[in-house]
Design an enzyme around this catalytic site. Structure first.
Site, PDB file in Angstrom:
ATOM      1  N   LYS A  12      -9.345   6.160 -38.994  1.00 31.52           N
ATOM      2  CA  LYS A  12      -8.070   6.771 -39.369  1.00 31.52           C
ATOM      3  C   LYS A  12      -6.954   5.712 -39.397  1.00 31.52           C
ATOM      4  CE  LYS A  12      -7.250  11.202 -38.020  1.00 31.52           C
ATOM      5  NZ  LYS A  12      -6.924  12.244 -37.035  1.00 31.52           N
ATOM      6  N   GLU A  43      -4.364  16.222 -24.409  1.00 29.13           N
ATOM      7  CA  GLU A  43      -5.005  17.477 -24.798  1.00 29.13           C
ATOM      8  C   GLU A  43      -4.178  18.157 -25.886  1.00 29.13           C
ATOM      9  OE1 GLU A  43      -6.853  21.387 -22.696  1.00 29.13           O
ATOM     10  OE2 GLU A  43      -5.787  19.947 -21.424  1.00 29.13           O
ATOM     11  N   ASP A  72      -2.112  15.365 -37.218  1.00 23.91           N
ATOM     12  CA  ASP A  72      -3.075  16.421 -36.898  1.00 23.91           C
ATOM     13  C   ASP A  72      -3.426  17.125 -38.206  1.00 23.91           C
ATOM     14  OD1 ASP A  72      -4.555  17.584 -34.727  1.00 23.91           O
ATOM     15  OD2 ASP A  72      -3.479  19.441 -35.137  1.00 23.91           O
ATOM     16  N   GLY A 152     -16.756  16.439 -41.315  1.00 20.62           N
ATOM     17  CA  GLY A 152     -16.159  17.776 -41.185  1.00 20.62           C
ATOM     18  C   GLY A 152     -16.592  18.726 -42.286  1.00 20.62           C
ATOM     19  N   ASP A 154     -16.127  18.466 -45.476  1.00 21.90           N
ATOM     20  CA  ASP A 154     -16.211  17.824 -46.794  1.00 21.90           C
ATOM     21  C   ASP A 154     -17.311  18.391 -47.704  1.00 21.90           C
ATOM     22  OD1 ASP A 154     -14.042  16.227 -46.393  1.00 21.90           O
ATOM     23  OD2 ASP A 154     -15.159  14.389 -45.976  1.00 21.90           O
ATOM     24  N   HIS A 179      -5.277  15.445 -48.265  1.00 21.67           N
ATOM     25  CA  HIS A 179      -4.141  15.920 -47.463  1.00 21.67           C
ATOM     26  C   HIS A 179      -3.535  14.774 -46.659  1.00 21.67           C
ATOM     27  CE1 HIS A 179      -8.020  16.156 -45.661  1.00 21.67           C
ATOM     28  NE2 HIS A 179      -7.580  16.392 -44.442  1.00 21.67           N
ATOM     29  N   ARG A 180      -4.409  13.914 -46.069  1.00 20.38           N
ATOM     30  CA  ARG A 180      -3.895  12.792 -45.275  1.00 20.38           C
ATOM     31  C   ARG A 180      -3.120  11.827 -46.175  1.00 20.38           C
ATOM     32  NH1 ARG A 180      -7.646  13.658 -41.827  1.00 20.38           N
ATOM     33  NH2 ARG A 180      -9.240  13.059 -43.302  1.00 20.38           N
TER      34      ARG A 180
HETATM   35  P1  IMP Z   1      -8.086  15.601 -37.214  1.00 19.33           P
HETATM   36  O1  IMP Z   1      -6.827  16.249 -36.702  1.00 19.33           O
HETATM   37  O2  IMP Z   1      -7.831  14.669 -38.366  1.00 19.33           O
HETATM   38  O3  IMP Z   1      -8.901  14.984 -36.119  1.00 19.33           O
HETATM   39  O4  IMP Z   1      -8.969  16.763 -37.844  1.00 19.33           O
HETATM   40  C1  IMP Z   1      -9.422  17.882 -37.081  1.00 19.33           C
HETATM   41  C2  IMP Z   1     -10.613  18.534 -37.749  1.00 19.33           C
HETATM   42  O5  IMP Z   1     -10.236  19.045 -39.042  1.00 19.33           O
HETATM   43  C3  IMP Z   1     -11.786  17.594 -38.033  1.00 19.33           C
HETATM   44  O6  IMP Z   1     -12.639  17.481 -36.919  1.00 19.33           O
HETATM   45  C4  IMP Z   1     -12.468  18.320 -39.206  1.00 19.33           C
HETATM   46  O7  IMP Z   1     -13.248  19.397 -38.742  1.00 19.33           O
HETATM   47  C5  IMP Z   1     -11.293  18.868 -39.979  1.00 19.33           C
HETATM   48  N1  IMP Z   1     -10.834  17.901 -40.997  1.00 19.33           N
HETATM   49  C6  IMP Z   1      -9.665  17.216 -41.013  1.00 19.33           C
HETATM   50  N2  IMP Z   1      -9.595  16.401 -42.079  1.00 19.33           N
HETATM   51  C7  IMP Z   1     -10.752  16.566 -42.752  1.00 19.33           C
HETATM   52  C8  IMP Z   1     -11.264  15.982 -43.941  1.00 19.33           C
HETATM   53  O8  IMP Z   1     -10.662  15.111 -44.607  1.00 19.33           O
HETATM   54  N3  IMP Z   1     -12.486  16.403 -44.326  1.00 19.33           N
HETATM   55  C9  IMP Z   1     -13.208  17.337 -43.635  1.00 19.33           C
HETATM   56  N4  IMP Z   1     -12.788  17.900 -42.515  1.00 19.33           N
HETATM   57  C10 IMP Z   1     -11.548  17.521 -42.067  1.00 19.33           C
END
Ligand code: IMP
Length: 196
Positions: A12, A43, A72, A152, A154, A179-180
């Site tokens: 990331k 947490e 997040d 995740g 995807d 989204h990111r």
């Molecule tokens: P995080 O906040 O980026 O760690 O995302 C939390 C959770 O959302 C991950 O463990 C995935 O289950 C889901 N998620 C977030 N971004 C993605 C993505 O780009 N592809 C697939 N799942 C995602």
């Protein structure tokens, strides 16, 4: 100026650095918790993505005393009123992506409404101001998994206007529309550019 990226996920951290570098030329240096020997893992008790991102940003700021960004993300499904949402990583079982996807597909088995979005909130905190920047990627949940890339949800998410799942796209292709990406681009356009 240095900005700490509040994540212990090196993947990331590199993605954020890469997107910022592609979008703008900035003297701001992005650094990892590891480079400061920080090992905190707050947490995530928030009810929204913004609350969780803020919890992380504040915790890392308190430890490092330099400006921080935290993110997040998760998946929101229309037919499930926004679930799995902030529980995306632990929908069926904590950090078991296959089980989480299986649960989602089962819940949507009889649903014609397949619309969903991935959503990201980035929080910036410098000890004074807390700022939020978000990004989304709309799409739909297909009925069977396709593709082996990514992580995740995807393999079951096809972005709007596309035919392939996120797991069938290369990392580069996904990172142009994700989204990111959109949240980081928002942070660059609406904050970094004015604070160079
Ligand atoms: P995080 O906040 O980026 O760690 O995302 C939390 C959770 O959302 C991950 O463990 C995935 O289950 C889901 N998620 C977030 N971004 C993605 C993505 O780009 N592809 C697939 N799942 C995602």
């Amino acid at each position: 100026m240095k900005i700490l990226i509040a994540s212990n996920n090196s993947h990331k951290i590199n993605e954020i650095k890469q997107i910022v570098a592609e979008k703008i030329s900035t003297p701001i240096e992005f650094i990892s918790p590891k480079s400061l020997n920080l090992t905190i893992d707050p947490e995530e008790t928030g009810k929204t993505f913004a609350e969780n991102a803020e919890i992380k940003a504040i915790a890392f700021y308190k430890a490092a005393k330099i400006p921080v960004i935290a993110d997040d993300s998760g998946l929101e499904v229309g037919a499930l009123n926004g679930l799995p949402g902030v529980n995306s990583a632990r929908f069926a079982e904590a950090h078991n992506d296959a089980a989480n996807r299986k649960k989602l597909l089962e819940l949507l088995e009889n649903s014609e409404n397949r619309s969903a979005r991935f959503y990201t909130v980035i929080t910036f905190y410098d000890g004074e101001k807390v700022l939020f920047f978000d990004g989304e990627c709309k799409g739909e949940i297909i009925r069977e998994e396709k593709g082996n890339a990514g992580f995740g949800y995807d393999p079951i998410f096809v972005p709007l206007g596309g035919t392939k799942t996120f797991a069938e796209l290369s990392e580069k292709e996904k990172n142009k529309i994700s989204h990111r990406y959109n949240a980081i681009a928002n942070f660059c356009d609406n904050f970094l550019k004015n604070n160079l």
